[in-house]
Design a protein around this motif. Structure first.
Motif, PDB file in Angstrom:
ATOM      1  N   PHE A   1       0.831  -0.943   0.016  1.00 34.43           N
ATOM      2  CA  PHE A   1      -0.042   0.087  -0.015  1.00 34.43           C
ATOM      3  C   PHE A   1       1.158   1.358   0.104  1.00 34.43           C
ATOM      4  O   PHE A   1       1.984   1.170   0.704  1.00 34.43           O
ATOM      5  CB  PHE A   1      -1.024  -0.192   1.224  1.00 34.43           C
ATOM      6  CG  PHE A   1      -1.875  -1.250   0.949  1.00 34.43           C
ATOM      7  CD1 PHE A   1      -3.325  -0.962   0.719  1.00 34.43           C
ATOM      8  CD2 PHE A   1      -1.728  -2.229   1.666  1.00 34.43           C
ATOM      9  CE1 PHE A   1      -4.084  -1.995   0.728  1.00 34.43           C
ATOM     10  CE2 PHE A   1      -2.583  -3.489   1.585  1.00 34.43           C
ATOM     11  CZ  PHE A   1      -3.714  -3.234   1.240  1.00 34.43           C
TER      12      PHE A   1
ATOM     13  N   SER B   1      -5.238   3.779   9.755  1.00 32.21           N
ATOM     14  CA  SER B   1      -5.576   3.651   8.392  1.00 32.21           C
ATOM     15  C   SER B   1      -5.734   2.054   7.885  1.00 32.21           C
ATOM     16  O   SER B   1      -6.690   1.617   7.296  1.00 32.21           O
ATOM     17  CB  SER B   1      -4.835   4.405   7.507  1.00 32.21           C
ATOM     18  OG  SER B   1      -3.368   3.814   7.668  1.00 32.21           O
ATOM     19  N   ILE B   2      -4.783   1.496   8.354  1.00 27.41           N
ATOM     20  CA  ILE B   2      -4.971  -0.111   8.089  1.00 27.41           C
ATOM     21  C   ILE B   2      -6.036  -0.871   8.509  1.00 27.41           C
ATOM     22  O   ILE B   2      -6.722  -1.601   8.099  1.00 27.41           O
ATOM     23  CB  ILE B   2      -3.506  -0.601   8.319  1.00 27.41           C
ATOM     24  CG1 ILE B   2      -2.522  -0.286   7.359  1.00 27.41           C
ATOM     25  CG2 ILE B   2      -3.596  -2.299   8.179  1.00 27.41           C
ATOM     26  CD1 ILE B   2      -2.609  -0.665   5.957  1.00 27.41           C
TER      27      ILE B   2
ATOM     28  N   VAL C   1      -9.570   0.041   7.416  1.00 30.57           N
ATOM     29  CA  VAL C   1     -10.003  -0.332   5.962  1.00 30.57           C
ATOM     30  C   VAL C   1     -10.260  -1.790   5.949  1.00 30.57           C
ATOM     31  O   VAL C   1     -11.237  -2.438   5.809  1.00 30.57           O
ATOM     32  CB  VAL C   1      -8.835  -0.120   4.962  1.00 30.57           C
ATOM     33  CG1 VAL C   1      -9.055  -0.976   3.812  1.00 30.57           C
ATOM     34  CG2 VAL C   1      -8.749   1.421   4.737  1.00 30.57           C
TER      35      VAL C   1
ATOM     36  N   ILE D   1      -9.727  -3.466  -1.853  1.00 35.05           N
ATOM     37  CA  ILE D   1      -9.063  -2.691  -0.814  1.00 35.05           C
ATOM     38  C   ILE D   1      -8.003  -1.802  -1.029  1.00 35.05           C
ATOM     39  O   ILE D   1      -8.001  -0.508  -0.318  1.00 35.05           O
ATOM     40  CB  ILE D   1      -8.688  -3.892   0.171  1.00 35.05           C
ATOM     41  CG1 ILE D   1      -9.705  -4.827   0.710  1.00 35.05           C
ATOM     42  CG2 ILE D   1      -7.947  -3.473   1.275  1.00 35.05           C
ATOM     43  CD1 ILE D   1      -9.184  -6.001   1.321  1.00 35.05           C
TER      44      ILE D   1
ATOM     45  N   TYR E   1      -8.187   1.808   0.316  1.00 36.69           N
ATOM     46  CA  TYR E   1      -7.093   2.662   1.014  1.00 36.69           C
ATOM     47  C   TYR E   1      -6.480   3.771   0.398  1.00 36.69           C
ATOM     48  O   TYR E   1      -6.205   4.673   1.285  1.00 36.69           O
ATOM     49  CB  TYR E   1      -5.894   1.396   1.273  1.00 36.69           C
ATOM     50  CG  TYR E   1      -5.060   2.025   2.372  1.00 36.69           C
ATOM     51  CD1 TYR E   1      -5.187   1.860   3.410  1.00 36.69           C
ATOM     52  CD2 TYR E   1      -3.693   2.671   1.815  1.00 36.69           C
ATOM     53  CE1 TYR E   1      -4.268   2.410   4.436  1.00 36.69           C
ATOM     54  CE2 TYR E   1      -2.839   3.357   2.599  1.00 36.69           C
ATOM     55  CZ  TYR E   1      -3.040   3.084   4.000  1.00 36.69           C
ATOM     56  OH  TYR E   1      -2.206   3.442   4.859  1.00 36.69           O
ATOM     57  N   GLU E   2      -6.347   4.004  -0.706  1.00 41.54           N
ATOM     58  CA  GLU E   2      -6.063   5.134  -1.557  1.00 41.54           C
ATOM     59  C   GLU E   2      -7.185   6.231  -1.256  1.00 41.54           C
ATOM     60  O   GLU E   2      -6.414   7.432  -0.821  1.00 41.54           O
ATOM     61  CB  GLU E   2      -5.954   4.856  -2.956  1.00 41.54           C
ATOM     62  CG  GLU E   2      -4.603   4.119  -3.631  1.00 41.54           C
ATOM     63  CD  GLU E   2      -4.466   3.874  -5.071  1.00 41.54           C
ATOM     64  OE1 GLU E   2      -5.324   4.232  -5.569  1.00 41.54           O
ATOM     65  OE2 GLU E   2      -3.435   3.550  -5.488  1.00 41.54           O
TER      66      GLU E   2
ATOM     67  N   PHE F   1      -9.055   6.541   1.131  1.00 36.61           N
ATOM     68  CA  PHE F   1      -8.951   6.942   2.480  1.00 36.61           C
ATOM     69  C   PHE F   1      -7.984   7.697   2.909  1.00 36.61           C
ATOM     70  O   PHE F   1      -7.767   8.540   3.689  1.00 36.61           O
ATOM     71  CB  PHE F   1      -9.096   5.520   3.437  1.00 36.61           C
ATOM     72  CG  PHE F   1      -9.474   5.854   5.033  1.00 36.61           C
ATOM     73  CD1 PHE F   1     -10.013   6.837   5.601  1.00 36.61           C
ATOM     74  CD2 PHE F   1      -8.549   5.018   5.768  1.00 36.61           C
ATOM     75  CE1 PHE F   1     -10.253   7.005   6.576  1.00 36.61           C
ATOM     76  CE2 PHE F   1      -8.683   4.997   7.253  1.00 36.61           C
ATOM     77  CZ  PHE F   1      -9.278   6.235   7.649  1.00 36.61           C
ATOM     78  N   ALA F   2      -6.670   7.491   2.391  1.00 34.82           N
ATOM     79  CA  ALA F   2      -5.393   8.246   2.523  1.00 34.82           C
ATOM     80  C   ALA F   2      -5.578   9.859   1.914  1.00 34.82           C
ATOM     81  O   ALA F   2      -5.268  10.574   2.823  1.00 34.82           O
ATOM     82  CB  ALA F   2      -4.433   7.419   1.842  1.00 34.82           C
TER      83      ALA F   2
ATOM     84  N   LEU G   1     -16.351   3.242   4.566  1.00 35.62           N
ATOM     85  CA  LEU G   1     -15.158   2.785   3.557  1.00 35.62           C
ATOM     86  C   LEU G   1     -15.573   1.563   2.799  1.00 35.62           C
ATOM     87  O   LEU G   1     -14.771   1.318   2.255  1.00 35.62           O
ATOM     88  CB  LEU G   1     -13.921   2.304   4.413  1.00 35.62           C
ATOM     89  CG  LEU G   1     -13.601   3.514   5.471  1.00 35.62           C
ATOM     90  CD1 LEU G   1     -12.321   3.077   6.353  1.00 35.62           C
ATOM     91  CD2 LEU G   1     -12.827   4.699   4.736  1.00 35.62           C
TER      92      LEU G   1
END
Length: 337
Positions: A25, A53-54, A57, A174, A178-179, A181-182, A197
């Motif tokens: 990621f 963050s991990i 998600v 996923i 994650y991108e 969410f970042a 999410l």
């Protein structure tokens, strides 16, 4: 044998024979600089942001309460440079639904500090303890490597995923989530509640799978039995063992006996809405009694033959039961109170 699966320009996933997939990621330079700046303003360590963050998600792909994140010693040295243990640390992560991102990060940071303090105490006392919070039933996320998140301007995290995430398309989705969410973490005030999410397509799929509501036709308990008995009278309805001998009764025979009992009950004055107790030893007679009572339109109340007489009489009285069906071997006859 190793396979490498490329996801666009920035992500790669590796497969090996251990039924785990290593996935990378990334958070770009611009976003990671902003995230680190926001973290310092809130007195939050970057590692706590990474774990949150991990955890958010991946946790939301389960039920939010059973995610275990494994950290090796290289990851938390930037968090506690004086920590001497080389052991892995196991962090049980629970998603913080309804919480702000900053509060969630702070809780993760406090939990990580407690785990490291406990591990350091064990090292100082020369103890070899297994984390009592480790649950083998949890979904497992093993963060196996990360670049120097304290120095470099972008972030690259390699995560070893357990087989629960191996379904087709899940890892790609996923990574995409994650991108997004970042980007949210970089651009949004951290006092805001963590957003949903789960992608809309996945949410619709889950709602469809979890929607177990079915339209049930309103009918009485015994109606289908008599309908099927009329269609298949010769088929076996019940099998049982009596004195070591296997016996059976067909749908036709069971229907005939049940309706004969129903006629007897009607002749004895039992009508629709009455309550009848079944006080019989276990066996085919109980089933005949149930079907016979229901065929009349009455209701049945099972009362065990091994109950003391006083207890049975109390049940009969409190339930307003005037009629009791029993076997000859249990009471010699059908009697009425």
């Amino acid at each position: 044998m190793r396979k490498e699966k490329i996801n666009g320009d920035n992500q790669c996933a590796e497969e090996n024979d251990s039924s785990c997939i290593v996935t990378e990621f990334k958070i770009g330079k611009k976003e990671w600089v902003k995230i680190r700046q926001n973290a310092y303003k809130k007195n939050i360590e970057p590692l706590a942001v990474i774990l949150t963050s991990i955890g958010e998600v991946f946790g939301r792909w389960g039920d939010g309460t059973n995610l275990m994140i494994t950290l090796n010693s290289n990851l938390y040295k930037g968090f506690r440079a004086d920590f001497e243990s080389g052991k892995e640390i196991f962090l049980n992560y629970n998603c913080s639904l309804g919480e702000s991102f900053s509060n969630t990060c702070i809780k993760v940071q406090e939990e990580l500090e407690n785990l490291i303090r406990k591990e350091q105490d064990a090292v100082n006392l020369n103890l070899n303890e297994t984390d009592e919070n480790m649950d083998n039933k949890n979904q497992k996320i093993n963060i196996i490597s990360c670049n120097d998140y304290m120095e470099e301007e972008s972030l690259r995290i390699k995560v070893n995923l357990c087989e629960e995430f191996h379904l087709e398309g899940v890892i790609d989705t996923i990574i995409s989530v994650y991108e997004c969410f970042a980007n949210w973490i970089a651009e949004t005030k951290w006092d805001s509640e963590i957003p949903e999410l789960m992608p809309e397509s996945q949410r619709k799929l889950r709602d469809s799978v979890n929607n177990t509501e079915v339209s049930i036709e309103k009918k009485l308990l015994h109606e289908d039995f008599f309908i099927n008995a009329k269609k298949y009278p010769e088929r076996q309805a019940v099998l049982w063992t009596e004195n070591g001998i296997i016996k059976s009764i067909s749908y036709g025979e069971l229907t005939d006996k049940s309706l004969k009992l129903a006629r007897l009950l009607i002749n004895r004055g039992i009508k629709e809405g009455d309550i009848v107790s079944i006080t019989q030893s276990r066996g085919i007679s109980q089933i005949i009694s149930i079907l016979g009572i229901l065929a009349v339109g009455a209701a049945y109340v099972p009362v065990g033959v091994k109950q003391p007489k006083e207890r049975r009489d109390k049940i009969y009285k409190s339930g307003g039961i005037k009629y009791v069906i029993t076997n000859k071997r249990d009471k010699e006859r059908v009697f009425f109170l």
